[in-house]
Design an enzyme around this catalytic site. Structure first.
Site, PDB file in Angstrom:
ATOM      1  N   LYS A 115      17.995 -95.925  12.826  1.00  0.00           N
ATOM      2  CA  LYS A 115      17.434 -94.686  12.293  1.00  0.00           C
ATOM      3  C   LYS A 115      15.972 -94.526  12.679  1.00  0.00           C
ATOM      4  O   LYS A 115      15.502 -93.399  12.845  1.00  0.00           O
ATOM      5  CB  LYS A 115      17.601 -94.622  10.769  1.00  0.00           C
ATOM      6  N   LYS A 197      33.713 -94.333  17.207  1.00  0.00           N
ATOM      7  CA  LYS A 197      34.111 -93.999  15.841  1.00  0.00           C
ATOM      8  C   LYS A 197      33.840 -92.517  15.554  1.00  0.00           C
ATOM      9  O   LYS A 197      32.839 -91.976  16.020  1.00  0.00           O
ATOM     10  CB  LYS A 197      33.265 -94.865  14.898  1.00  0.00           C
ATOM     11  N   LYS A 200      30.020 -88.329  11.239  1.00  0.00           N
ATOM     12  CA  LYS A 200      29.582 -87.106  10.574  1.00  0.00           C
ATOM     13  C   LYS A 200      28.558 -86.381  11.432  1.00  0.00           C
ATOM     14  O   LYS A 200      28.354 -85.203  11.300  1.00  0.00           O
ATOM     15  CB  LYS A 200      28.860 -87.427   9.251  1.00  0.00           C
TER      16      LYS A 200
END
Ligand code: TRP
Length: 333
Positions: A115, A197, A200
């Protein structure tokens, strides 16, 4: 002695739209666990603000997630369903636990590093402290079990370390939580890039099926899903990642086994197969969406649920916080 139920804790951030991967990997499983355990399910808005949020949007997503929990089958009479920021003990315990956590450990967290790279203009203290807040969430409720996705495994390990560290420094205070790593959701891959994967926040929204996608969107995305060379509908994640992913999704939504699904589509082409998967998923999502919309139209009811949830949660949380404050030497009146 009374046979007490074990405690289960989990939370989701009210950030991006949830995908079917989040649903299959988290909320759907919670529904089946809620009778067996004493459950606390939170909406982690305090975690959400570690990256910038638009205030109106954060408010909207918070309520929308509460409605979604209930629409998916979480029973607010059985579980404490609440918003993290409504229970002050989360921030309070986080502060105390910060003093039992080393800067070096936090700097080494995979998600912090990822992040930080992604939000290089806003590497705030909250982003680094994220795992400690998560430890506070879990430890406040003396949770025995914490269902999380694979990506949260490292955070759960830290929560266990912090609990043990505190227990050793004073006396047994926290239950050391056990992670239940949800494998199912982790296996759901992106429809456009089946090696990855389903996420979102993927760059290409065509690869992700959001719980809020309408029927036409769901079917269109499945029609465009990447399949593999050959024409056989067989599960083989090595050589046929696209088809295998679609078989997994079909199996999870239809309740049929992979073998049954393979038999069902033995004589079908890819086009027909993809359409069938799309229709099955759309059929499963529409009652959830209808229920969610119905709930969102009754804000009064949802507010009542969240208020009760926060009261129930606060009772347990404050009991733990009181013990911690006493042990660390905060003056008690
Ligand atoms: N960090 C979790 C996620 O993004 C959400 C979360 C916050 C959580 N607090 C938690 C999960 C406590 C489990 C337990 O998925």
């Amino acid at each position: 002695m009374e046979d007490r139920k074990k405690t289960l804790y989990s939370a989701v951030q009210p950030t991006n739209n949830l995908t079917i991967g989040n649903y299959l990997g988290a909320i759907k499983n919670w529904v089946s666990l809620q009778n067996e355990y004493d459950c606390f399910f939170a909406i982690a808005d305090m975690h959400a603000i570690t990256v910038r949020q638009e205030p109106a949007e954060l408010r909207r997503r918070t309520l929308s997630l509460a409605a979604l929990y209930i629409a998916c089958g979480i029973d607010p009479d059985k579980c404490a369903l609440y918003v993290q920021s409504h229970v002050a003990a989360h921030a309070q315990l986080c502060w105390a636990l910060n003093t039992f956590t080393y800067v070096g450990e936090m700097e080494r967290m995979t998600q912090f590093k990822d992040k930080s790279a992604k939000h290089a203009d806003n590497i705030n203290m909250g982003l680094m402290d994220y795992p400690v807040l998560m430890a506070a969430d879990i430890l406040l409720y003396q949770a025995d079990f914490v269902p999380v996705g694979q990506d949260q495994k490292q955070h759960l390990e830290i929560a266990r370390d912090i609990a043990r560290r505190f227990n050793n420094a004073y006396s047994p205070t926290f239950t050391v939580p056990e992670g239940i790593i949800m494998k199912v959701g982790a296996k759901i891959c992106d429809l456009s890039e089946p090696e990855k994967k389903m996420s979102k926040s993927a760059e290409n929204p065509n690869g992700s099926i959001f719980l809020s996608d309408d029927r036409d969107t769901v079917i269109r995305k499945f029609k465009r899903a990447v399949t593999d060379s050959g024409s056989e509908i067989k599960y083989d994640s090595e050589n046929k990642p696209g088809v295998s992913n679609l078989l997994s999704i079909y199996s999870l939504f239809s309740g049929k086994s992979i073998e049954e699904a393979e038999r069902e589509f033995a004589n079908s082409g890819y086009g027909e197969f993809k359409l069938a998967v799309g229709e099955t998923v759309a059929d499963a999502l529409s009652p959830i969406q209808n229920e969610q919309n119905k709930l969102l139209a009754d804000k009064e009811y949802l507010n009542g649920v969240l208020k009760r949830g926060a009261e129930t949660a606060a009772r347990t949380a404050n009991r733990t916080l009181g013990k911690v404050y006493k042990k660390i030497g905060f003056y008690q009146i």
